[in-house]
Design an enzyme around this catalytic site. Structure first.
Site, mmCIF file in Angstrom:
data_model
loop_
_atom_site.group_PDB
_atom_site.id
_atom_site.type_symbol
_atom_site.label_atom_id
_atom_site.label_comp_id
_atom_site.label_asym_id
_atom_site.label_seq_id
_atom_site.Cartn_x
_atom_site.Cartn_y
_atom_site.Cartn_z
ATOM 1 N N CYS A 1 0.726 -1.302 0.030
ATOM 2 C CA CYS A 1 0.110 -0.082 0.048
ATOM 3 C C CYS A 1 0.926 1.376 -0.066
ATOM 4 O O CYS A 1 0.638 2.202 -0.993
ATOM 5 C CB CYS A 1 -0.979 0.127 1.396
ATOM 6 S SG CYS A 1 -2.137 -1.200 1.085
ATOM 7 N N HIS A 2 1.758 1.290 0.971
ATOM 8 C CA HIS A 2 2.480 2.742 1.067
ATOM 9 C C HIS A 2 4.090 2.463 1.252
ATOM 10 O O HIS A 2 4.805 3.045 1.696
ATOM 11 C CB HIS A 2 2.003 3.590 2.264
ATOM 12 C CG HIS A 2 0.556 3.704 1.944
ATOM 13 N ND1 HIS A 2 -0.579 3.059 2.633
ATOM 14 C CD2 HIS A 2 -0.195 4.488 1.294
ATOM 15 C CE1 HIS A 2 -1.498 3.368 2.251
ATOM 16 N NE2 HIS A 2 -1.373 4.227 1.358
#
Lengths: 419, 173
Positions: free
Chosen positions: B137-138
């Site tokens: 995701c990040h």
């Protein structure tokens, strides 16, 4: 407002109006003196009202067929798409309607920024508008969770986890929001309840928004105070209603284009995969209208810092009327601010673009530059430019440039064309 | 203002007392409305999960669902354990010894919540710069002990409460 008292014609109407002055309200809305130079950027208020009504009507219909349960939600949405008569149409109108709603609201907000509509005496209109915008984002986010696809589930997980960044009580708040120890059936259930509630809260705020608008009256492209009614104004009906109706038709053509030709282009294909708590999709992306804020969130290498900055990006708009020090409303007469305005537009578009890209390399650099400019624009540029800028001469009335030749010949021409 | 008006009289007392009782009443009504959103008894009832670990080979891991969240159970090889223990604690954003993340005498078993401490995604195994997990995701990188090494996540992946029921069974929760 200096309107003459309305007296109903028939005796029955008068009897009713004396007891509940609805007819007086109707007459006020019909006669409401509106600046005669409103351009098409002013038609988005009507368009937004249309969007809200569309979402409420299609939403109520969808709720007749949708099941808010983790085991059944995904299948019930597919049931709407395949089995329910015209279900596909109603759902596509609702899902694309959300995007159209945001498209219109962004144009509406930037209109306000360009022409200084947020400034005295319209601060309250602006603040109510921002509250509507916040509720729109909440409604859109929860609505996106309801189909219970992979993006629904993981979008809900990421966004609710933002609250876990709050020191000390973060985890308790997140668990409380979930009603479970992860995003689960209780979460879906309450999101459905709130998703149904919020549009009616928005409707109430829209009434206040319009009420607050009708106290000072509309701002206008030249941004000056005008006498109402006067030769600078026209009655709302039929002049503005017909113009709004035309703009709405054009808007509906674009809307229909999305619904009938590319209904899924604004969505994400991963949301056609049922939610799976064990697998996160490779790229989690929010809906396009939240991307600039997502880029700001990711531009900060610290969890709490990112969350704070993202919320600040919205809340800073609430104090905008007091950050702007310029006495002149419309950017038409503000040569310096006008350029910064367009830089801001480009900046926000760029943030939206990098928000959709992976947070690494050049995208991360762009996100950081964009974030810094975004805040500089409001905290530094607006107060300082307002002070230092030498504004162009402002006409005394909307009609003046036509009648006297005015200081701004291009403006005179524009008004001339319309007459 | 005269002295008479400033003096606290019976009416002021009644006002204050009424407001206080009213506030308590409002609070008593609001609290159930807030608390109903907390996890209910059905959710709390899912608090423990027993897992059979007899079929997991060294170097392999399985993922089980506990309270709606994935839990990674990894049986680590001795090289992996050595690698985790060789890390200088000063290099860690959230310093924690590998020994403190496993049960004593059961060093090969790493049992942790498969939830990225940034925003709750499920990290991918055998990925990232540190031979452990990587969150898509990040971009948070975790090492072979599930400790955060690089990226926006603030803390190491959480170790849930668990115990060995016998040599082949772990009870989580």
């Amino acid at each position: 407002m200096s309107e003459h008292e309305y007296v109903p014609k028939s005796k029955a109407a008068k009897w009713f109006n004396d007891r509940l002055p609805l007819l007086t309200l109707g007459a006020h809305l019909t006669d409401y003196p509106t600046p005669k130079n409103l351009n098409y950027w002013w038609t988005f208020g009507g368009i937004l009202t249309f969007c809200l009504i569309t979402q409420i009507v299609t939403g109520i219909v969808l709720a007749m067929h949708y099941v808010a349960h983790a085991d059944l939600a995904f299948a019930s949405v597919e049931h709407i798409m395949r089995d329910v008569n015209y279900g596909w149409l109603i759902r596509y109108i609702h899902s694309n309607g959300a995007s159209m709603f945001f498209l219109a609201v962004y144009i509406h907000i930037f209109r306000s920024l360009f022409y200084g509509s947020y400034k005295s005496p319209r601060e309250v209109i602006w603040i109510i508008g921002l509250m509507i915008y916040l509720l729109m984002m909440a409604a859109a986010f929860m609505g996106y969770v309801l189909p219970w696809g992979q993006m629904s589930f993981w979008g809900a997980t990421v966004i609710t986890n933002l609250f876990s960044a709050i020191p000390l009580v973060g985890d308790s708040i997140t668990t409380w929001l979930w009603g479970a120890y992860s995003v689960d059936n209780p979460t879906l259930n309450r999101f459905f309840s709130l998703h149904y509630l919020i549009p009616f809260l928005i409707l109430g705020l829209v009434v206040l928004h319009i009420w607050a608008l009708h106290v000072p009256g509309n701002n206008n492209p030249v941004g000056i105070d005008i006498k109402k009614p006067s030769k600078d104004t026209v009655p709302f009906h039929p002049y503005i209603t017909i113009k709004d109706a035309f703009a709405l038709l054009v808007f509906m053509i674009i809307f229909a284009g999305f619904v009938f030709f590319t209904p899924n282009v604004l969505g994400h294909s991963d949301n056609y995969i049922p939610a799976n708590p064990l697998v996160t999709p490779a790229h989690i992306v929010p809906e396009w209208y939240l991307l600039p804020f997502y880029a700001i969130l990711r531009s900060v290498p610290d969890k709490l810092g990112g969350v704070i900055l993202m919320f600040s990006a919205i809340f800073i708009l609430f104090v905008l009327p007091w950050l702007d020090t310029s006495k002149v409303r419309s950017a038409v007469f503000r040569p310096i601010y006008r350029q910064f305005f367009w830089i801001l537009v480009i900046d926000v578009l760029m943030l939206g673009y990098v928000g959709a890209m992976p947070a690494e390399g050049v995208y991360l650099v762009l996100a950081r530059v964009g974030t810094i400019y975004y805040f500089l624009h409001f905290i530094v540029v607006m107060p300082v430019v307002g002070y230092l800028e030498k504004t162009d001469p402002i006409p005394m009335s909307i009609s003046e440039p036509v009648l006297t030749g005015g200081a701004e010949p291009s403006l005179a021409r524009k008004v001339n064309d319309k007459v | 203002m005269s002295k008479e008006e400033k003096k606290v009289n019976r009416r002021d007392f009644l006002f204050t007392a009424s407001y206080t009782v009213g506030a308590v009443g409002v609070g008593a009504v609001i609290w159930p409305m807030i608390d109903q959103m907390n996890p209910d008894k059905a959710q709390q009832a899912l608090a423990t999960t027993e897992v059979d670990i007899s079929s997991i080979e060294p170097g392999k891991s399985i993922t089980v669902l506990w309270r709606g969240k994935p839990v990674f159970l990894k049986r680590r090889t001795s090289e992996e354990i050595a690698e985790a223990r060789a890390v200088n604690l000063d290099d860690l954003p959230d310093p924690q010894k590998d020994e403190d993340r496993v049960k004593e005498g059961k060093d090969e078993w790493l049992v942790m919540l498969g939830v990225c401490t940034h925003l709750g995604c499920v990290p991918l195994k055998d990925k990232g710069d540190f031979n452990g997990w990587f969150c898509p995701c990040h971009g948070s990188h975790y090492d072979v002990s599930g400790r955060i090494r690089k990226g926006p996540a603030p803390t190491n992946m959480e170790i849930p409460k668990f115990e060995f029921v016998d040599n082949n069974t772990i009870k989580i929760g």
